[in-house]
Design a protein around this motif. Structure first.
Motif, mmCIF file in Angstrom:
data_model
loop_
_atom_site.group_PDB
_atom_site.id
_atom_site.type_symbol
_atom_site.label_atom_id
_atom_site.label_comp_id
_atom_site.label_asym_id
_atom_site.label_seq_id
_atom_site.Cartn_x
_atom_site.Cartn_y
_atom_site.Cartn_z
ATOM 1 N N UNK A 239 -12.627 -1.560 3.811
ATOM 2 C CA UNK A 239 -12.755 -1.378 5.252
ATOM 3 C C UNK A 239 -14.014 -0.579 5.550
ATOM 4 N N UNK A 240 -14.207 0.458 4.750
ATOM 5 C CA UNK A 240 -15.377 1.306 4.943
ATOM 6 C C UNK A 240 -16.669 0.512 4.752
ATOM 7 N N UNK B 218 -7.869 -3.732 7.546
ATOM 8 C CA UNK B 218 -7.054 -2.776 8.292
ATOM 9 C C UNK B 218 -5.575 -3.121 8.166
ATOM 10 N N UNK C 204 -21.098 -1.343 11.913
ATOM 11 C CA UNK C 204 -21.696 -0.267 12.696
ATOM 12 C C UNK C 204 -23.200 -0.444 12.796
ATOM 13 N N UNK D 135 0.828 -1.217 0.000
ATOM 14 C CA UNK D 135 0.000 0.000 0.000
ATOM 15 C C UNK D 135 0.855 1.257 0.000
ATOM 16 N N UNK D 136 2.016 1.164 0.655
ATOM 17 C CA UNK D 136 2.900 2.325 0.739
ATOM 18 C C UNK D 136 3.795 2.420 -0.476
ATOM 19 N N UNK E 199 -8.849 0.833 2.228
ATOM 20 C CA UNK E 199 -9.782 1.741 2.876
ATOM 21 C C UNK E 199 -11.212 1.603 2.370
ATOM 22 N N UNK E 200 -11.381 1.381 1.072
ATOM 23 C CA UNK E 200 -12.755 1.330 0.558
ATOM 24 C C UNK E 200 -13.466 0.090 1.071
ATOM 25 N N UNK F 108 -4.653 -1.899 4.899
ATOM 26 C CA UNK F 108 -5.149 -0.549 4.612
ATOM 27 C C UNK F 108 -5.975 -0.438 3.335
ATOM 28 N N UNK G 191 -17.041 -1.783 7.693
ATOM 29 C CA UNK G 191 -17.313 -1.010 8.896
ATOM 30 C C UNK G 191 -18.753 -0.514 8.927
ATOM 31 N N UNK G 192 -19.248 -0.130 7.763
ATOM 32 C CA UNK G 192 -20.618 0.366 7.666
ATOM 33 C C UNK G 192 -21.604 -0.699 8.146
#
Lengths: 500, 218
Positions: free
Chosen positions: A448-449, A440, A456, A37-38, A445-446, A443, A452-453
């Motif tokens: 993960x989101x 995570x 939640x 990712x980096x 992110x999309x 990383x 997470x949604x």
């Protein structure tokens, strides 16, 4: 005191160990790698290994190959355009590591003036039993049947859109299921030349859009004629090679890119064209599909990766061939780098001037024009597992896909896509919290989101009473305290209590 | 010193001055005037605010949700990270005081430092809840987070401007002029520092090589 001495002792031992440790460098270190990712380089186990390298000697040819340029695979048949010798070799791959010469095609039957080839650069065999040959310096694309009888030819279009002062030198071709021919010709930058199945020219397709910003335009307005001639002209890029995939989409690659455009992400050296000629390549990776991310000059190489050929495997996985550093870059259907491997050199698995790339199933074939050899790569277990995991995910076997990715992980703990693959599998199994952990780690992110949604939502549904309770407390406690204080105040100032 | 620590009045004054920062950020014109002219601020409170700012900045690094901040831990130097706040702050205070003191600025260096620190208050106040918030938002709601962050920075900016205006008893136009001048002064200082450090390292390396040469010959 003894404690301090112990520490010193430990330190001394560790220093000794460090200095005496033999540094073992694996010979293949850095052959296969990926970016995390980096965008740091992460070395990986080999995804492909060499099954065989075939040159004139192995193929039992009398004359050596001379600057071969074209390569095509149909079923188990391999066609090589021996461009310098004006012939085409038809080979059959009988076993993974054996290639047998079937016949040498150097002329065809027909009442044409010229029945031989002049620098054939590409060949295509189709399902309905025809051979299409790019006869470059005879300015024609030949269509022959399998017994080498002349069927028809595609010649220079006599149309106003094609510059008539120019020679028609077809370089690379692709043929679709209906028999339409797409051709890249030398010095043509308007895109792919498209011929109907009856040989009629039907225009250009897939020209890249010319982009320039207003500062360029302003400069050009102010410049003198001589300066203008010096300037880079705004012309579309010329394509280097093309590949038609199973779905009829055409992958094209171009080496006509500048470093600045690549680093800014404007250049698209690899494109996937639909029937309209628009680029539909998905680029959802952390970095664009440009091959190497770092291209400082060194080791005799400089500049970015330049793709000279591309091929597409199952599940829209595609592999591109970089002619600068002789590397192969495999991407998945989202444009994420699966692995990169190869290099310039004389060992097996390295190339001197790679020009063409094809695949047979999951095996990769690379033609080297300077070394005059054909290298066949077969996937290792690691490579097979990656294919398998992607395949399982694409066909809806999410749980199995996760398990396969876990196996990939045991072979390479630094493989980002494995973590993300497990995460996506867990996401499909509605194990959101576990999926989040995997996303995570690498990383993503999309994803993960997304996980997470859902997590939640679940959490809120489970703890709804608690939340209402907390809300109630926050709202009511200050109110109650205020009320109590007010009453206390009333009592304090009330007359009846004052009398005493 | 110790006696004053035992004194209860010291604490009540300290807490009053700390609490006054909340008044300052909501009523900047009035607040920053009283800060120095009515002596309602204290250096202790200013230090506390600065400490909280640094703390929140580190907490932000560690606890912000992965959707909003991905930290390349290998590349983090915590001292450099803190210096990214402290160094500009020191330069700002010195530059601002150095310039304004020549042009009828009423604030002393101490007051410039105090007022600037008080102006930083919105940073911990807004960013700390944002750390918690960042762990409750998805990508689609990311806009809230970023807007909040921008608001906090804008707020700090406006407060610094107002603070300088009030403590130096300047007009708005003059304040803006001297803010720009201060930024320029900061750059000059950075340039001189770089020059100074490279000179020093050149000088040191000269003597080191001289020493080596002598050692070789002996």
């Amino acid at each position: 005191m003894s404690r301090g001495r112990k520490t010193i002792g430990l330190l001394a031992i560790s220093v000794l160990l460090m200095t005496n440790l033999p540094v073992t460098v694996h010979a293949e270190e850095g052959y296969t790698y990926n970016y995390d990712w980096w965008e740091d380089v992460q070395y990986s186990p080999d995804a492909y290994e060499v099954a065989g390298v075939f040159s004139a000697q192995e193929l039992e040819l009398d004359t050596k190959l001379s600057a071969p340029e074209g390569l095509f695979v149909y079923g188990s048949m391999v066609y090589i355009c021996d461009t310098g010798n004006n012939r085409i070799l038809e080979l059959e791959r009988e076993a993974p590591d054996s290639l047998k010469l079937k016949r040498i095609i150097d002329s065809f039957k027909g009442d044409n003036e010229v029945t031989t080839f002049n620098t054939p650069t590409d060949v295509v065999a189709t399902e309905d039993g025809y051979l299409y040959i790019c006869d470059k310096n005879n300015e024609r694309i030949l269509k022959l049947d399998m017994d080498l009888n002349y069927v028809m030819e595609f010649v220079k279009p006599d149309d106003a859109t094609f510059d008539q002062s120019m020679k028609f030198n077809p370089n690379k071709i692709a043929v679709d299921s209906a028999g339409r021919v797409y051709c890249i010709a030398a010095n043509v930058n308007k895109g792919l030349i498209k011929f109907e199945e009856d040989g009629e020219y039907s225009g250009f397709t897939g020209a890249s859009k010319v982009t320039f910003d207003w500062t360029d335009y302003l400069w050009k307005k102010l410049a003198t004629q001589a300066q203008k001639a010096q300037m880079e002209s705004f012309v579309p890029t010329e394509y280097d090679n093309l590949y038609m995939d199973e779905d009829g989409f055409i992958y094209v690659c171009t080496s006509n890119v500048s470093t600045e455009e690549l680093t800014s992400g404007d250049a698209k050296p690899l494109r996937r064209l639909n029937l309209m000629g628009n680029d539909i390549l998905v680029q959802n990776g952390n970095f664009p599909v440009i091959g190497d991310l770092y291209f400082e000059s060194g080791g005799g190489f400089q500049g970015p990766s330049l793709f000279t050929d591309v091929t597409s495997l199952e599940n829209d996985i595609y592999v591109a061939l970089d002619k600068v550093r002789g590397r192969l870059f495999a991407y998945d259907n989202q444009g994420r780098l699966l692995y990169a491997f190869g290099g310039i050199g004389n060992m097996d698995g390295y190339f001197r001037r790679p020009v063409a790339l094809e695949h047979m199933g999951r095996d990769l074939l690379v033609l080297d024009s300077l070394d005059c050899s054909l290298t066949i790569f077969v996937p290792t277990r690691f490579g097979e597992l990656i294919f398998e995991a992607i395949n399982q995910f694409q066909s809806g076997l999410y749980y199995e896909s996760g398990e396969t990715w876990k196996e990939v992980l045991t072979r390479n703990g630094n493989y980002d896509l494995a973590y993300i693959g497990i995460g996506r599998s867990l996401l499909r199994q509605e194990k959101y919290h576990e999926a989040m952990e995997y996303f995570l780690l690498k990383l993503d992110q999309s994803n993960y989101s997304k996980a997470f949604k859902q997590y939640r939502k679940e959490w809120v549904e489970e703890h709804i009473l608690l939340l209402i309770g907390a809300f109630f407390v926050i709202l009511c406690v200050p109110l109650a305290i205020g009320k109590v204080k007010a009453i206390k105040h009333e009592i304090d100032i009330a007359d009846i209590f004052r009398q005493r | 010193m110790l006696a004053s620590l035992k004194n209860k009045e010291t604490y009540s004054r300290y807490f009053a001055s700390l609490k006054f920062s909340l008044y300052c950020i909501t009523h900047p014109l009035d607040g920053f005037w009283d800060l120095t002219h009515e002596k309602r601020g204290s250096i202790a409170a200013a230090n506390t605010i600065l400490f909280l700012t640094l703390l929140v900045r580190i907490l932000k690094l560690a606890y912000t949700g992965p959707l909003f901040l991905a930290v390349y831990w290998e590349g983090i130097n915590i001292f450099m990270y803190l210096a990214s706040v402290l160094f500009p702050l020191v330069l700002w205070c010195l530059g601002n005081w150095g310039l304004t003191t020549l042009f009828d600025g009423k604030g002393t260096l101490k007051q410039v430092y105090m007022a600037t620190c008080y102006a930083l208050t919105p940073y911990p106040v807004v960013q700390f809840p944002m750390i918690i918030l960042s762990n409750m938002l998805t990508v689609e709601e990311a806009e809230f987070y970023f807007v909040l962050g921008q608001i906090s920075m804008l707020w700090v900016g406006i407060l610094i401007l107002t603070a300088m205006m009030e403590i130096h008893e300047y007009k708005m136009s003059k304040t803006i002029l001297f803010t720009i001048a201060t930024l320029f002064a900061m750059m000059v200082m950075i340039f001189i520092l770089l020059l100074f450090f490279s000179m020093i390292s050149q000088g040191v390396s000269y003597f080191v090589s001289l020493f080596r040469e002598i050692m070789f010959r002996m």
